[in-house]
Design a protein around this motif. Structure first.
Motif: not given
Lengths: 251, 289
Positions: A32-34, A213, A216
């Motif tokens: 997960v990339t925020a 995430s 980030t």
């Protein structure tokens, strides 16, 4: 690590307005990339470059190189339809279509030529299960999607997005219109679906970025200020501006 | 608050006065229309095939008039509603911005076109052409009037349908595009279904407008009180009957009351269409919440 989406020197203009400036970074598969940053920093605009939703804005111009699984998505031979099939999107406000729960989820697969009932049934079931909504709706698949609560609607939208089996899922502040309980459910869901998808999520909420995430990216006024492992960035930011933002000195 | 009471009272008085006037019109229509029933029966009025109001004794069969109104309205709707929908889709979804900005006011203006101009066109342009092309006894007939009524309601229906289409939320279109839908797929599968209640109610309003139209049918429908057998037969709708005959009728005569009854009939029909339109829109709103 497996790179899913890579951006190189991406510049985005809306007319004369320079929205993104030389943005370069790689987003990893099954992570997960925020994307965080204050309003107007370009994070949502960047997200919309990844499935070419900016194409609808006439004055928008994208320069640079964005590759998804190695394929240049702005190349002439790239078909937008095929690209969007492989890059799902979940929006700020839950936006189910005014049709049944079943038809909402089957919308994408039907567009792409799947007509057999058994096949659609199976896709709908796995997608809704994948969006942690199955137990709540399994008895009323023919009911209108608009009859669900906000949080359920947003999970229906996630089910709809994963029904075309995309490699990447973009989320544009998916919990900003939801209450804390529904938000917690969506966050839990994001942690689950990253097992199978690359998730790129724009969020206003820094705690949310920290909670869900792996990586980030911090945007400010169109610049990518800092990008790295979330835990590191929140405990030990390299850039002074990042530190100021995550400690709440502006935003 | 105390001061709120005065404006409230003023508004209440004025608005109830307005409503009172409307109720009075209805009352007047009923009062002047019902006496015809002492001359004939309701069954004969509605199903009688002969309209000879000036014979001795007069015959008041309104079936030809009723069928005249209904057939002209139906034919014009069949012509106009599909065209209007396409026009609305084009203006709302397909046309570039400058064309949309140009066409929207043009449509609204066309909606105000005085109907006498259309009737004039029907008499002078369409009627001779029809007579020539189809070897008819007269070019003033149901077909002619239907074309004109169709032209008249296209701007009204397409303008309302366009509004229904443009009010479809941006997010719904985005959701469809983001799933890989083309523009056409998005229009057909998401935008039109969402806007359908609004489109339907717009179509019904247009149909109602056509039903009540007088001048066009008076000039172009031919004016024969017969049961139409073909689309090229001349007809005499309720509206043009009233317009043509009221001036030559002694006040208080059975014929006079019969014409008021025809007006009452029109009112009831448009009221029914109106109620259906409201119901359609309400049902649509319920589905969406």
């Amino acid at each position: 690590m497996d790179i899913s989406v890579s951006a190189r020197d991406v510049n985005l203009y809306y007319g004369d307005h320079h929205v993104l400036k030389d943005v370069s970074f790689d987003m990893n598969s099954r992570m997960v990339t925020a994307l965080i940053g204050p309003s107007g920093c370009g994070k949502s605009s960047f997200l919309r470059c990844l499935n070419r939703m900016n194409d609808f804005i006439k004055s928008a111009r994208v320069e640079g190189d964005i590759r998804i699984k190695g394929k240049d998505i702005y190349a002439k031979e790239t078909e937008v339809i095929a690209l969007r099939r492989d890059v799902g999107m979940v929006f700020q406000k839950p936006n189910p279509f005014p049709m049944s729960i079943y038809d909402n989820v089957a919308y994408g697969p039907r567009l792409h030529g799947i007509k057999k009932k058994e096949q659609l049934d199976e896709i709908v079931e796995t997608s809704i299960k994948g969006a942690a909504l199955w137990d709540e709706v399994k008895d009323k698949l023919q009911a209108s999607g608009l009859g669900l609560s906000g949080g359920q609607q947003q999970r229906l939208c996630i089910a709809r997005a994963i029904a075309t089996k995309p490699g990447v899922i973009l989320m544009d502040e998916p919990t900003s219109a939801l209450d804390p309980l529904a938000t917690a459910k969506i966050e839990e869901l994001i942690r689950q679906i990253k097992e199978s998808f690359t998730v790129i999520i724009v969020t206003h909420n820094m705690q949310q970025a920290a909670r869900i995430s792996d990586f980030t990216a911090f945007f400010l006024l169109g610049d990518l200020v800092e990008y790295g492992v979330t835990t590191e960035m929140f405990t030990n930011p390299k850039d002074k501006r990042t530190e100021d933002y995550i400690t709440g000195r502006f935003g | 608050m105390k001061n709120d009471k005065i404006p409230a009272a003023i508004i209440q008085t004025i608005s109830s006065l307005g409503i009172l006037v409307m109720v009075f019109i209805l009352f007047f229509l009923i009062k002047e229309g019902l006496p015809v029933l002492s001359e004939t029966t309701l069954g004969d009025l509605l199903t009688g095939k002969y309209w000879y109001p000036t014979e001795e004794p007069p015959v008041f069969g309104m079936l030809p008039l009723l069928l005249g109104s209904l057939s002209v309205t139906l034919a014009s709707s069949l012509l106009a509603v599909p065209v209007s929908l396409l026009v609305a889709i084009f203006v709302a979804e397909v046309a570039p911005d400058w064309m949309h900005d140009l066409m929207k006011p043009v449509l609204e203006l066309l909606g105000f076109l005085p109907s006498i101009i259309l009737g004039f066109l029907g008499m002078v342009l369409i009627a001779p052409k029809l007579q020539e092309t189809f070897m008819l006894i007269t070019g003033l007939n149901m077909f002619n009037a239907s074309i004109l009524l169709g032209i008249m309601i296209i701007p009204i229906v397409s303008s309302l349908a366009e509004e229904a289409l443009t009010s479809v939320p941006r997010e719904l279109r985005d959701a469809s595009y983001a799933l890989g839908a083309t523009r056409w797929e998005t229009i057909v599968k998401v935008v039109v279904p969402y806007a359908l209640p609004g489109i339907q109610s717009g179509a019904l309003l247009g149909i109602m407008r056509g039903m009540g139209e007088t001048m066009v049918v008076l000039m172009a429908a031919g004016g024969a009180a017969i049961l139409p057998r073909s689309i090229f037969d001349p007809v005499r709708p309720l509206t043009s009957t009233i317009a043509a005959e009221m001036g030559e009728t002694p006040v208080g005569s059975p014929h006079y009351h019969a014409l008021f009854f025809a007006g009452l009939l029109l009112l009831v029909i448009t009221l029914i269409i109106n109620l259906i339109s409201i119901w359609v829109e309400k049902r649509g709103r319920l589905e969406r919440s």
